[in-house]
Design a protein around this motif. Structure first.
Motif, PDB file in Angstrom:
ATOM      1  N   GLY A 642     -45.653 -61.756 -35.731  1.00  0.00           N
ATOM      2  CA  GLY A 642     -44.445 -62.514 -35.456  1.00  0.00           C
ATOM      3  C   GLY A 642     -44.185 -63.676 -36.380  1.00  0.00           C
ATOM      4  N   ASN A 643     -45.166 -64.145 -37.057  1.00  0.00           N
ATOM      5  CA  ASN A 643     -44.971 -65.279 -37.939  1.00  0.00           C
ATOM      6  C   ASN A 643     -44.579 -64.862 -39.355  1.00  0.00           C
ATOM      7  N   GLY A 644     -44.267 -63.595 -39.541  1.00  0.00           N
ATOM      8  CA  GLY A 644     -43.923 -63.088 -40.864  1.00  0.00           C
ATOM      9  C   GLY A 644     -45.136 -62.814 -41.711  1.00  0.00           C
ATOM     10  N   VAL A 686     -42.018 -58.195 -24.465  1.00  0.00           N
ATOM     11  CA  VAL A 686     -41.218 -58.253 -25.690  1.00  0.00           C
ATOM     12  C   VAL A 686     -40.607 -59.653 -25.751  1.00  0.00           C
ATOM     13  N   PHE A 687     -40.514 -60.211 -26.959  1.00  0.00           N
ATOM     14  CA  PHE A 687     -40.036 -61.584 -27.103  1.00  0.00           C
ATOM     15  C   PHE A 687     -38.509 -61.661 -27.057  1.00  0.00           C
ATOM     16  N   VAL A 688     -38.022 -62.605 -26.231  1.00  0.00           N
ATOM     17  CA  VAL A 688     -36.587 -62.884 -26.166  1.00  0.00           C
ATOM     18  C   VAL A 688     -36.262 -64.186 -26.885  1.00  0.00           C
ATOM     19  N   SER A 689     -37.283 -64.970 -27.196  1.00  0.00           N
ATOM     20  CA  SER A 689     -37.160 -66.173 -28.018  1.00  0.00           C
ATOM     21  C   SER A 689     -38.520 -66.403 -28.647  1.00  0.00           C
ATOM     22  N   GLY A 708     -38.177 -58.641 -35.844  1.00  0.00           N
ATOM     23  CA  GLY A 708     -39.307 -59.161 -36.598  1.00  0.00           C
ATOM     24  C   GLY A 708     -38.916 -60.194 -37.624  1.00  0.00           C
ATOM     25  N   THR A 709     -37.637 -60.225 -37.996  1.00  0.00           N
ATOM     26  CA  THR A 709     -37.165 -61.210 -38.969  1.00  0.00           C
ATOM     27  C   THR A 709     -36.531 -62.426 -38.318  1.00  0.00           C
ATOM     28  N   GLY A 710     -36.539 -62.464 -36.985  1.00  0.00           N
ATOM     29  CA  GLY A 710     -35.968 -63.595 -36.281  1.00  0.00           C
ATOM     30  C   GLY A 710     -34.525 -63.432 -35.894  1.00  0.00           C
ATOM     31  N   GLY A 734     -51.472 -62.664 -31.294  1.00  0.00           N
ATOM     32  CA  GLY A 734     -51.033 -62.019 -30.051  1.00  0.00           C
ATOM     33  C   GLY A 734     -49.648 -61.415 -30.158  1.00  0.00           C
ATOM     34  N   THR A 735     -49.164 -61.192 -31.410  1.00  0.00           N
ATOM     35  CA  THR A 735     -47.840 -60.596 -31.618  1.00  0.00           C
ATOM     36  C   THR A 735     -47.939 -59.455 -32.605  1.00  0.00           C
ATOM     37  N   VAL A 736     -46.965 -58.556 -32.552  1.00  0.00           N
ATOM     38  CA  VAL A 736     -46.885 -57.448 -33.492  1.00  0.00           C
ATOM     39  C   VAL A 736     -45.440 -56.987 -33.549  1.00  0.00           C
ATOM     40  N   VAL A 737     -44.979 -56.580 -34.734  1.00  0.00           N
ATOM     41  CA  VAL A 737     -43.615 -56.084 -34.895  1.00  0.00           C
ATOM     42  C   VAL A 737     -43.663 -54.557 -34.875  1.00  0.00           C
ATOM     43  N   VAL A 738     -43.008 -53.950 -33.865  1.00  0.00           N
ATOM     44  CA  VAL A 738     -42.982 -52.495 -33.702  1.00  0.00           C
ATOM     45  C   VAL A 738     -41.533 -52.030 -33.723  1.00  0.00           C
ATOM     46  N   ASN A 739     -41.233 -51.081 -34.587  1.00  0.00           N
ATOM     47  CA  ASN A 739     -39.858 -50.585 -34.743  1.00  0.00           C
ATOM     48  C   ASN A 739     -38.878 -51.736 -34.995  1.00  0.00           C
ATOM     49  N   GLY A 740     -39.372 -52.753 -35.695  1.00  0.00           N
ATOM     50  CA  GLY A 740     -38.519 -53.885 -36.048  1.00  0.00           C
ATOM     51  C   GLY A 740     -38.329 -54.900 -34.947  1.00  0.00           C
ATOM     52  N   VAL A 741     -38.966 -54.730 -33.789  1.00  0.00           N
ATOM     53  CA  VAL A 741     -38.806 -55.629 -32.646  1.00  0.00           C
ATOM     54  C   VAL A 741     -40.060 -56.485 -32.491  1.00  0.00           C
TER      55      VAL A 741
END
Length: 876
Positions: A642-644, A686-689, A708-710, A734-741
């Motif tokens: 999540g932090n890029g 899933v993150f909403v913010s 994933g890009t904010g 504790g984050t991961v970008v899956v299918n761009g989310v």
């Protein structure tokens, strides 16, 4: 021989004497009969006979019946209550009625007739003759007269023209002892206290009211007591009945949420509700059971363990509590009430009007604003309708406050729960086309026993009552497969997250009708998954299927056919459950779906995973970035977080390739629209913010999440699908970008994003899960962690222990959770700093450089500020 002629002459004379004597006797008998007849009919030729005309229906044991006119004339006290049969062989009365177009059948007791030249005998029968004449007076009273003290029709009625009438409209369900029932409109007009509490039956033969309700799309069954109607050109008599005419006009005012008794009375089906019971004694009879008996049967005040209060408390999981009314002379919810009126053979609605008058006279009001429910315990002998049967069992206002019981019927718990169910808005439960045929719940048959049976409600009624809403789910088969555990509703308090006790698909309602505990005496379909159809809440429910393991039921859905299949059933001594699958028939069975077990105390599963086709971005040692499927991801890979940044996958919380699992498929639109929908289990977050992650099961179409890009993504559609594999990669953030989310590595509990703590505080599950996995991250920051082993459920052993601790903690009180987490946080501070340094080399280097610079700066500063040594002069 010579004497024979003389003997013959003797016998002839004797015979003549006998004949003469017999003739004399017959003549004397004729004279006597004539005298008796004259005495019997000395008043037969009369110029005037006055009576009230009724229509009487008589049933016989051979199932035959007759309808006939009957007339009530004055008795010595001046009341019209001496019943005369009518012999109208000359059709004088019939012709007059036909000539005037008068309907006695539906206006029984409305017309007073005056007959001339009729024969009245003491049988008593009124017989018309060819010379008879009849005049008819319409006893329709003025409205103000109708509000009076409940006088007999013949005494108080006056001739009037159609009038204007205003009342509150109710729907009333009445049960009879032969298991039949009727539903009818009742109208409450103004009584002596100015309140709407005078009960009027409605004769709407012209369908004026029915058509107006239909035209406005108004549901009187579930809005009983909500509509005030104003009728013009109606006939109001003192039975009391309001009769519409072809010229009647109706206007309807929706009382909606107005305050007071005239609003819709259903209210909430949870919380505390009061019941006030009147034990009614008339001038000629009283109920068979005492006030204390009735109180015990309703509230258990003398130790009855199975009563109305305990039954509703048990079935509602203590969410709906009925309490005895207090004050106003009530003792344990019951008040004695004596009325100076007859009860035997009296129309129950007429009697209740007199009861209401007595209540008003005693308390100053009908008390209907003071209690949630009013119950009348009446003596046996009252009839349903004029000249009707006394075998009525009970009746209740739909979705409203009032019910009444015929004598001993008030003592039977099945009757109490059933009639109160009508007050709560429930219709009957049928099966096989029989109105009361569904005996799996209490809106079916009554059983005429005081403490029997212990059972609750069928699936459709349970959905209406809403007690199990947090463990209920509406399923949409066209959106994909739905496979889940359907637990016995009696185990409601022990059901795990992600499992259900009540389902709805289209018009079908589904429940596991386990016959134990609070439902141990269910009379039908015990220990099966029952399917009940109900198209509208104002309709009867119809039991359509009772399924055992392996059973299926098909039903029309969305222009095609849907299937309910029971994959398996388990009776364990704990939470009994059935694995159920609901799907479109064209898709085939979904019973092969492996259900990711819901977290539960004692070590349930880990329901927070991605499917094997989820796409992640990885970077190799040469810095080359590529996109791979989740099933190709391995320990040690560096994946986009999540932090890029690309972070090392140090563990898989869950790793189980090949298993078929039900996923939520969530499609998005937005600036950085993912190439394919996100496939994730219900509890995965899933993150909403940037600082808030929520479970996927909480999403609705139109909700917003982070890419994933904010960027912001908008939920376009959600459906359930079957996919292979269960994967939960863990990263240091504790984050991961899956299918761009932007997704979490962790799960939520109970469908919530946070854990409640003491003093109204909350701790997000994203933070708490990250906290509990800190020891594992710390170990992997100093060790390779390039391999790990898994349990039979696909959980890593590093995950299994923290998960069990989390589940145990989740079941503790908020105070205990707060204290333990505070202690852990104090322990975590040094560990967290060390973890930060080991996982983030650049941060550690920056911190080291900053420390060196700070130390050098301090040393230089200290040198510059050292004071000069003072000169010391020696004095000789």
């Amino acid at each position: 021989t010579r004497s024979l002629p003389y003997l013959h002459s003797y016998y002839r004379m004797l015979l003549k004497t006998i004949v003469v004597l017999l003739s004399a006797v017959l003549l004397m008998l004729s004279v006597v009969a004539g005298a008796e007849k004259e005495a019997y009919t000395r008043d037969l030729q009369t110029t005037t006979f006055e009576c009230i005309l009724f229509e009487v229906a008589t049933e016989f044991e051979d199932h035959a019946s007759t309808f006939e006119h009957s007339c009530e004339a004055k008795d010595p006290d001046g009341d019209y209550d001496i019943m005369y049969s009518i012999d109208d062989n000359n059709a004088v009365i019939a012709d007059k009625l036909g000539e005037a177009g008068l309907d006695v059948l539906h206006n029984s007791g409305r017309y007073k007739i005056t007959l001339t030249n009729v024969i009245v005998n003491l049988e008593p029968v009124v017989s018309t003759t060819p010379e008879s004449t009849v005049t008819i007076e319409d006893l329709t009273p003025d409205l103000d007269v109708g509000v009076g003290g409940g006088k007999d029709v013949g005494q108080a009625a006056t001739t009037t023209t159609p009038t204007i009438f205003e009342c509150i409209l109710f729907e009333v369900a009445t049960e009879f002892e032969d298991h039949t029932s009727i539903f009818e409109h009742i109208c409450e007009g103004k009584g002596p206290d100015g309140d709407y509490d005078k009960m009027y039956s409605i004769d709407d033969n012209n369908d004026i009211i029915a058509l107006k309700l239909e035209e406005g799309g108004l549901d009187i069954i579930h809005n009983s007591g909500r509509y005030k109607i104003t009728l013009t050109n109606v006939i109001v008599d003192l039975r009391p009945v309001v009769s519409t005419t072809p010229d009647s006009v109706i206007s309807i005012e929706d009382l909606g949420v107005k305050e007071g008794r005239d609003r819709r009375r259903l209210g909430k089906k949870v919380g505390d509700r009061s019941i006030a019971i009147f034990r009614v004694t008339g001038s000629d009879a009283s109920p068979s059971y005492s006030a204390s008996d009735i109180s015990n049967a309703f509230f258990g005040t003398s130790g009855d363990p199975n009563n109305l209060k305990s039954r509703y408390a048990a079935c509602s999981m203590d969410q709906l509590i009925f309490n005895p009314g207090t004050g106003n002379g009530f003792t344990n919810g019951v008040a004695e009430l004596t009325v100076s009126a007859k009860t035997q053979g009296v129309n129950v609605h007429d009697l209740l009007n007199k009861v209401t008058d007595a209540v008003i006279a005693r308390f100053g009001s009908s008390l209907k604003n003071s209690y949630d429910h009013i119950v009348y315990a009446l003596p046996r002998g009252t009839t349903f309708g004029d000249g009707g049967s006394d075998s009525w069992l009970a009746f209740a206002y739909m979705n409203s406050y009032l019910s009444a019981y015929n004598d001993n019927n008030i003592m039977y718990i099945s009757n109490q729960v059933h009639e109160t169910g009508h007050n709560l808005g429930l219709m009957h439960s049928s099966h096989g086309g029989v109105t009361y045929g569904d005996q799996s719940g209490t809106m079916g048959y009554g059983y005429g026993k005081m403490d029997f049976p212990k059972m609750c409600f069928n699936a459709a009624k349970s959905w209406q009552l809403g007690w199990y809403a947090d463990k209920a789910k509406e399923v949409f088969p066209e959106d994909g497969y739905f496979t889940a555990f359907l637990d016995a509703f009696v185990d409601y308090n022990s059901v795990s997250s992600g499992e259900y006790v009540l389902l709805k698909a289209g018009n079908m309602f589904i429940i596991y009708n386990r016959g134990k505990g609070i439902n141990s005496e269910t009379q039908e379909f015990a220990d099966t998954v029952t399917v009940t159809e109900m198209k509208r809440e104002s309709d009867y429910s119809e039991s359509v299927a009772a399924l055992a393991s392996g059973g299926t039921f098909t039903f029309p859905y969305a222009g095609a056919t849907a299937v309910i299949e029971i994959c398996s059933m388990e009776i364990s001594g704990g939470v009994d459950k059935a694995k159920i699958s609901i799907y479109m028939q064209s898709s085939g069975s979904a019973c092969n779906v492996r259900l990711a077990p819901a977290p539960s105390p004692g070590g349930g599963g880990f329901n927070a995973c991605f499917s094997d086709s989820g796409l992640v971005s990885v970077k190799d040692r040469r810095g080359t970035v590529s996109s791979i499927e989740m099933k190709a991801l391995t320990l040690g890979d560096h994946v986009l977080a999540g932090n890029g940044r690309y972070e090392k996958v140090y563990s898989f919380g869950h790793y189980e390739p090949g298993v078929t699992v039900e996923y939520l498929e969530i499609a998005f639109t937005g600036h950085s629209t993912p190439t394919k929908p996100l496939e994730v289990t219900d509890s995965h977050m899933v993150f909403v913010s940037n600082d808030r992650a929520v479970p996927a099961s909480s999403f609705l179409v139109g909700d917003r999440v982070l890419s994933g890009t904010g960027d912001t993504l908008v939920v376009q559609s959600i459906r359930r699908v079957l996919r292979k594999g269960l994967y939960a990669p863990f990263t240091s953030s504790g984050t991961v970008v899956v299918n761009g989310v932007l997704s979490s590595c962790y799960m939520a509990f109970e469908g919530s994003a946070s854990m409640p703590l003491a003093a109204g505080m909350e701790l997000s599950y994203q933070f708490s899960c990250h906290l509990f996995f800190a020891p594992h991250r710390l170990w992997c920051s100093v060790a390779a962690c390039d391999s790990q082993t898994y349990t039979s459920k696909g959980l890593s052993y590093w995950t299994d222990v923290p998960l069990k601790i989390s589940l145990w903690l989740h079941d503790q009180s908020n105070v205990v959770k707060t204290v333990l987490i505070a202690v852990y946080l104090l322990m975590y501070v040094p560990l967290g700093l060390f973890e930060l340094l080991t996982w983030n080399a650049s941060f550690a280097m920056k911190l080291l450089v900053a420390g060196i610079i700070a130390a050098l700066t301090r040393r230089i500063a200290c040198r510059k500020t050292v004071p000069a040594r003072p000169l010391r002069l020696k004095v000789a």
